[in-house]
Every structure is written in C-alpha cells, then in structure tokens.
Design an enzyme around this catalytic site. Sequence first.
Site, PDB file in Angstrom:
ATOM      1  N   TYR A  29       0.856  -1.185   0.000  1.00 28.92           N
ATOM      2  CA  TYR A  29       0.000   0.000   0.000  1.00 28.92           C
ATOM      3  C   TYR A  29       0.893   1.236   0.000  1.00 28.92           C
ATOM      4  O   TYR A  29       1.881   1.284   0.728  1.00 28.92           O
ATOM      5  CB  TYR A  29      -0.896   0.007   1.239  1.00 28.92           C
TER       6      TYR A  29
ATOM      7  N   ASP B  73       9.245   2.568  -0.172  1.00 30.55           N
ATOM      8  CA  ASP B  73       8.217   3.265   0.588  1.00 30.55           C
ATOM      9  C   ASP B  73       8.342   2.824   2.044  1.00 30.55           C
ATOM     10  O   ASP B  73       7.909   1.745   2.424  1.00 30.55           O
ATOM     11  CB  ASP B  73       6.826   2.960   0.026  1.00 30.55           C
TER      12      ASP B  73
ATOM     13  N   LYS C 223       4.235   8.633   9.028  1.00 31.70           N
ATOM     14  CA  LYS C 223       3.972   8.021  10.339  1.00 31.70           C
ATOM     15  C   LYS C 223       4.954   8.455  11.435  1.00 31.70           C
ATOM     16  O   LYS C 223       4.858   9.579  11.913  1.00 31.70           O
ATOM     17  CB  LYS C 223       3.862   6.502  10.185  1.00 31.70           C
TER      18      LYS C 223
HETATM   19  C1  LIG Z   1       0.423   4.704   5.783  1.00 29.68           C
HETATM   20  C2  LIG Z   1       1.165   4.475   4.532  1.00 29.68           C
HETATM   21  C3  LIG Z   1       1.081   5.362   3.445  1.00 29.68           C
HETATM   22  C4  LIG Z   1       0.123   6.525   3.438  1.00 29.68           C
HETATM   23  O1  LIG Z   1       0.423   7.453   4.419  1.00 29.68           O
HETATM   24  P1  LIG Z   1      -0.723   8.500   4.845  1.00 29.68           P
HETATM   25  O2  LIG Z   1      -0.040   9.375   5.835  1.00 29.68           O
HETATM   26  O3  LIG Z   1      -1.837   7.688   5.416  1.00 29.68           O
HETATM   27  O4  LIG Z   1      -1.121   9.233   3.619  1.00 29.68           O
HETATM   28  C5  LIG Z   1       1.891   5.137   2.359  1.00 29.68           C
HETATM   29  N1  LIG Z   1       2.737   4.097   2.320  1.00 29.68           N
HETATM   30  C6  LIG Z   1       2.841   3.227   3.330  1.00 29.68           C
HETATM   31  C7  LIG Z   1       3.833   2.116   3.246  1.00 29.68           C
HETATM   32  C8  LIG Z   1       2.054   3.382   4.462  1.00 29.68           C
HETATM   33  O5  LIG Z   1       2.146   2.497   5.455  1.00 29.68           O
END
Ligand SMILES: *Cc1c(COP(=O)(O)O)cnc(C)c1O
Length: 435
Positions: A150, A245, A273
């Site tokens: 994701y 990511d 995060k």
């Molecule tokens: C949470 C997450 C996102 C999105 O971050 P948001 O702050 O919710 O927009 C993107 N990539 C990864 C791997 C994530 O865990």
Amino acid sequence: MEFVDTLHRTRSAQLFEEAKKYFPGGVNSPVRAFKSVSGPPLFIKEGQGCRITDEDDNTYIDFCCSWGPLILGHNNAKVRELVLETVAKGTSFGTPTRLGNQLGRLITENNRYIDKIRFVSSGTEAVMSAIRLARGVTGKSKVVKFEGCYHGHVDSLLVKAGSGLATFGVSTSAGIPEDFAKATIVLPLDDRELLDQALQEHADDIACIIIEPAPANNGLLLQDKSFLECLRKKCHKYGVLLIFDEVISGFRVGFEGAAGYYGIQPDIITYGKIIGGGMPVGAYGASHEIMSHIAPDGPVYQAGTLSANPVAMAAGYAALQQLLEPGFYEGLERKTRHFVNAVREHADAKGFEMQVQQLASIFWIAFSRDKIVRASQIDAGSMDKFKVLHHELLQRGVYLGPSGYEVGFVSAAHTEEDLEEAAGKMKQALDIVFK
Ligand SMILES: *Cc1c(COP(=O)(O)O)cnc(C)c1O
C-alpha cells in the site's frame, strides 16, 4: 456468528450515529468505521503510554498506536513539552524555521541512505511526490508496484493486477481514469520471473519500481533479502529508479528503516507516520543529485502550504531524538519478541492453525501455518477468525487495529508487565477463536 458485547460503548455508539451526519460512513478514513469487525467504532478521548481510553471510559492496551506513528506510545512527555513550547509562539508561518533545520539535520546526519530530504504533510503526499520525482529524473512514465503493498491513496497506485497475462493495472477505486491505472504495472511480490519479464518488455517506459521493503499493510509479507537485492540490481541494469516506501518501516525497524535493516541503497525513500511524532508529517529523501531535480533547484515542482509546519517539526524532532538513544531499537525488539513468543507457544501447544509474524516491533497474526510472502496467499475466509479475536480482545481491554490485514505495533511505552498482561488476554481470546 453472534457477538455478545459485554463492553459498554453507548457513548461511542451515540457519537458514531452523530458522526454519520457529518462524514461519509461516519469517518474521515475508511478503516476506522469498524466495517470488518463487530460493533460501532470506539471514540477515543485520551491516550497515555500504551493505553487508550474511550468515551465510555473503557481502557485498552493499544497495539494500533495510531497506525504506527506512536513508537514512543501516547502522550510522550518530551514530545508534548516541545510541542507546547512551540505552539506558544504560533502555529504556522509558511517560512523556513529553525526547527525544520533541526529535524532535517537529525535525520540526514543519522541516515546513510539519503543526503537530502523534503518534508510534506502525509505519507500519500510523500509517495506522490517521489513518483513525480522519479518520472522527472528518468523522463519515463510507467511505475511498477507490487500486489499487497500500500502506498497511500495516490491515483496511479490504487491499482491491482489486471486479469490474465496483462500486468497493466486496473484501478481499485472509482474516480481513477483508466489511463492512470494503465501507467502502473502490478506484479506479485517475490516473483523474479515476472519481474524480469516486465523489465525486459517495458524498461524503456518504466520510471521506477516502488515497494514497501517490509510490506506491512496487507498482513506482514516479509520478503527474502535476496528479492530486494535482486530489485536493486535489476533497477541499476535497466535504468529504473528504486523507491523504498518506508512510511511504516522508516524509523520503525531501525532509525535507518528497512534500507538500513537490509543494507540496501534505494534511489528514493519515502517516510511518514513515525517521522512526525504523532503530527501530520511525510517526507521523501534521496541523494544530492536526485534531490537537485526538485524545485526550486530543479524542474520537478512540489510545494505545500503547511509543509514542515513548526509544531509538527517539533513533535518529530522530540520523538526521533529519543529513538537515537543507545539500545532503543534492541530493547523494543526484545520486548516484542518475548510477547510474540508467548502467544506462539500457546498456539503451538494447543495446535491452533495460526502463526505470528514479527519484524522488529511489528507483528501480525495469520490464521494459517503456510509461509505467506504474497498477498494472494492470505486466506480471505480466515478473516472471520480475526473478527472473533478482535471482539474478544476488546472485551478484555486490548485494542488491535480493526482489520485482520493490519499489523500490530509495540511501542516503547509497552512495559514487560503490560505485554505479559496483553499476552494472557491474547491467549484467552485465541482459545475462544478456536473453540
Ligand atoms: C500509511 C502508509 C502510506 C500513506 O500514508 P498516509 O499518511 O496515510 O497518507 C503510504 N505508504 C505506506 C507504506 C504506508 O504504510
């Protein structure tokens, strides 16, 4: 399946009914609606350490930790103090600030995998910008992503594999033009053959490969280090940029994230995060050369009214400083392993059809004993078991994220006693799941 709620959640239920008047589905982010678990969502009014309290005054040991950011637990004293001190001087100026420098220095001086960083306001924004940067640097447009990873709600990444042999994506959300989805090639994790094939056929059009190096948004799909190394090698060979990511894994599996954990140098890294210490911050970083393409140095435009907001920078700075204390990650991992092992031993002794995956302070319960490295290996039917587990844990005062595809997080605020208590409750709940 009938769920008997011994939990008193009248106030949460009332607030949820009210929230439905204002917000689609009563929420501002879909998974919060508790659609795949029982009962109305809990409205949380306070968090202290590893515990959260809802509007009906029930208290829970929290393993969601705001979906990952709170590696120090709730209401960390140093974060709170620096935020209060900062807020007293104003909340936003739209100018550079000293606090932004401090956080930028702290990160880049302690991370061998990036030279420069740009702050944004969410993980999604970080990924969206990183993709644009990769396209700007390479002059190519296609993106390769993996099923089960994701990357936020970026248009071109809300995409799943098309049917048959076609690897071009189809969107998983309404409102995404077909052309956007087609710009994305979706591959299964841990499949070198399909990766090779996609690169051989499309490398001239592929700007980047994006992956969660420790995929933790669809269960915990731990990859062989050799697969990540293979990605690195192929990207070099085909002139494709590799994006890690690390919105979840960054500052979670170590200060240098999964890049540091696996010892692999990606071309661009995204963060979110934890980086904001509980405030809305995202970021992307890369080498001096790659970052020189970003405006105002270069032609890739990216901006933000509230980017590097001083209050958010203060929270991030106060949080990340604590992560650099010697032994921080080792201690957290040891506690998590102890907790996970207690649950594993119980499950093994009783012959339960389940496993607990763990990486650093991340854990995930899968209701299967098979090795799971790809999204397609997760049995959707087993989510019924998660629903029971979630319900039984809530009754006992333990809060997991409300979906079986979500991982759990242990924070530094979870003491060994808290984790022992949680493991005991987890065992009771599992006994009911497998009754
Ligand atoms: C949470 C997450 C996102 C999105 O971050 P948001 O702050 O919710 O927009 C993107 N990539 C990864 C791997 C994530 O865990």
